[in-house]
Design a protein around this motif. Structure first.
Motif, short mmCIF file in Angstrom:
data_model
loop_
_atom_site.label_atom_id
_atom_site.label_comp_id
_atom_site.label_asym_id
_atom_site.label_seq_id
_atom_site.Cartn_x
_atom_site.Cartn_y
_atom_site.Cartn_z
N SER A 236 0.83 -1.21 0.00
CA SER A 236 0.00 0.00 0.00
C SER A 236 0.86 1.26 0.00
O SER A 236 0.56 2.23 -0.71
N ILE A 237 1.93 1.23 0.77
CA ILE A 237 2.86 2.37 0.79
C ILE A 237 3.49 2.56 -0.58
O ILE A 237 3.61 3.69 -1.07
N ALA A 238 3.88 1.47 -1.23
CA ALA A 238 4.47 1.56 -2.57
C ALA A 238 3.46 2.11 -3.58
O ALA A 238 3.83 2.93 -4.44
N LEU A 239 2.21 1.69 -3.47
CA LEU A 239 1.18 2.23 -4.37
C LEU A 239 0.93 3.71 -4.10
O LEU A 239 0.76 4.50 -5.04
N LEU A 240 0.90 4.10 -2.83
CA LEU A 240 0.74 5.52 -2.49
C LEU A 240 1.92 6.32 -3.04
O LEU A 240 1.73 7.41 -3.59
N ASP A 241 3.10 5.79 -2.90
CA ASP A 241 4.31 6.41 -3.44
C ASP A 241 4.15 6.63 -4.95
O ASP A 241 4.40 7.72 -5.47
N ASP A 242 3.71 5.59 -5.66
CA ASP A 242 3.53 5.71 -7.11
C ASP A 242 2.38 6.65 -7.47
O ASP A 242 2.45 7.36 -8.48
N LEU A 243 1.33 6.65 -6.67
CA LEU A 243 0.21 7.56 -6.93
C LEU A 243 0.66 9.01 -6.79
O LEU A 243 0.32 9.86 -7.62
N ILE A 244 1.42 9.29 -5.76
CA ILE A 244 1.94 10.65 -5.57
C ILE A 244 2.84 11.04 -6.74
O ILE A 244 2.76 12.16 -7.26
N MET A 245 3.67 10.11 -7.18
CA MET A 245 4.54 10.38 -8.34
C MET A 245 3.68 10.70 -9.57
O MET A 245 3.96 11.64 -10.30
#
Length: 185
Positions: free
Chosen positions: A154-163
């Protein structure tokens, strides 16, 4: 912050690899135990019954752990299955919007599963639930590993969403893959 996130993703992937190494080691122990028992019967001795108790169950728990712990690393490496045919057929703005939408939906689903996996682990802890195998394993352990893997994903997906929302390419789009036949990028 980037170094800390990358270290988290790498640590999760390393833990997944450790789960696979433990599975392989336990299976090798089981095989050698059976070979040793067979050799004893060949020379006329009674087999000792050397085995790893609850091997299938333990291997199953470790496989679940490996699968969930590897989610963030495989996302960051662009190794998840992704169909880009639609993204290639729409204008860049449309592709960017679709990409943001897809990552947002994936994040929502991952957060939902993380929350529910955490609740499941909490229930197992409260009620002291154990597995049914020869070795009663508290279910909170494999469920906590699963929850941790989902949390890191989930953190990785949030990271990619922010990017993606800031106009940068998500991690899975920036990975340069080597050609499997040529071995070149």
């Amino acid at each position: 912050m980037r170094k800390a996130l990358n270290a988290l993703y790498q640590a999760s992937t390393a833990m997944a690899a450790c789960c696979l190494v433990v599975i392989a080691s336990l299976v090798v122990l089981q095989v050698f135990g059976r070979i040793f028992d067979w050799a004893r019967t060949v020379v006329g001795l009674e087999p000792l019954g050397l085995q790893v108790p609850s091997l299938a169950e333990i291997a199953g728990f470790l496989l679940v752990g490996a699968s969930f712990l590897a989610l963030s690393g495989t996302l960051r490496n662009g190794d998840h299955i992704r169909v880009a045919i639609l993204l290639q057929s729409v204008p860049k703005v449309g592709a960017r919007i679709l990409n943001v939408w897809a990552v947002a939906v994936a994040l929502a689903l991952a957060v939902f599963f993380t929350w529910n996996a955490g609740l499941l682990a909490l229930d197992s802890y409260k009620f002291n639930e154990t597995s049914y195998g020869v070795i009663p394993i508290p279910l909170v352990f494999p469920q906590s590993v699963m929850t941790f893997g989902l949390l890191v994903f989930s953190i990785a997906l949030l990271d990619d969403l922010i990017m993606a929302l800031t106009g940068k390419a998500p991690s899975f789009e920036t990975v340069v893959k080597a050609d499997p036949i040529e071995g070149k990028e």
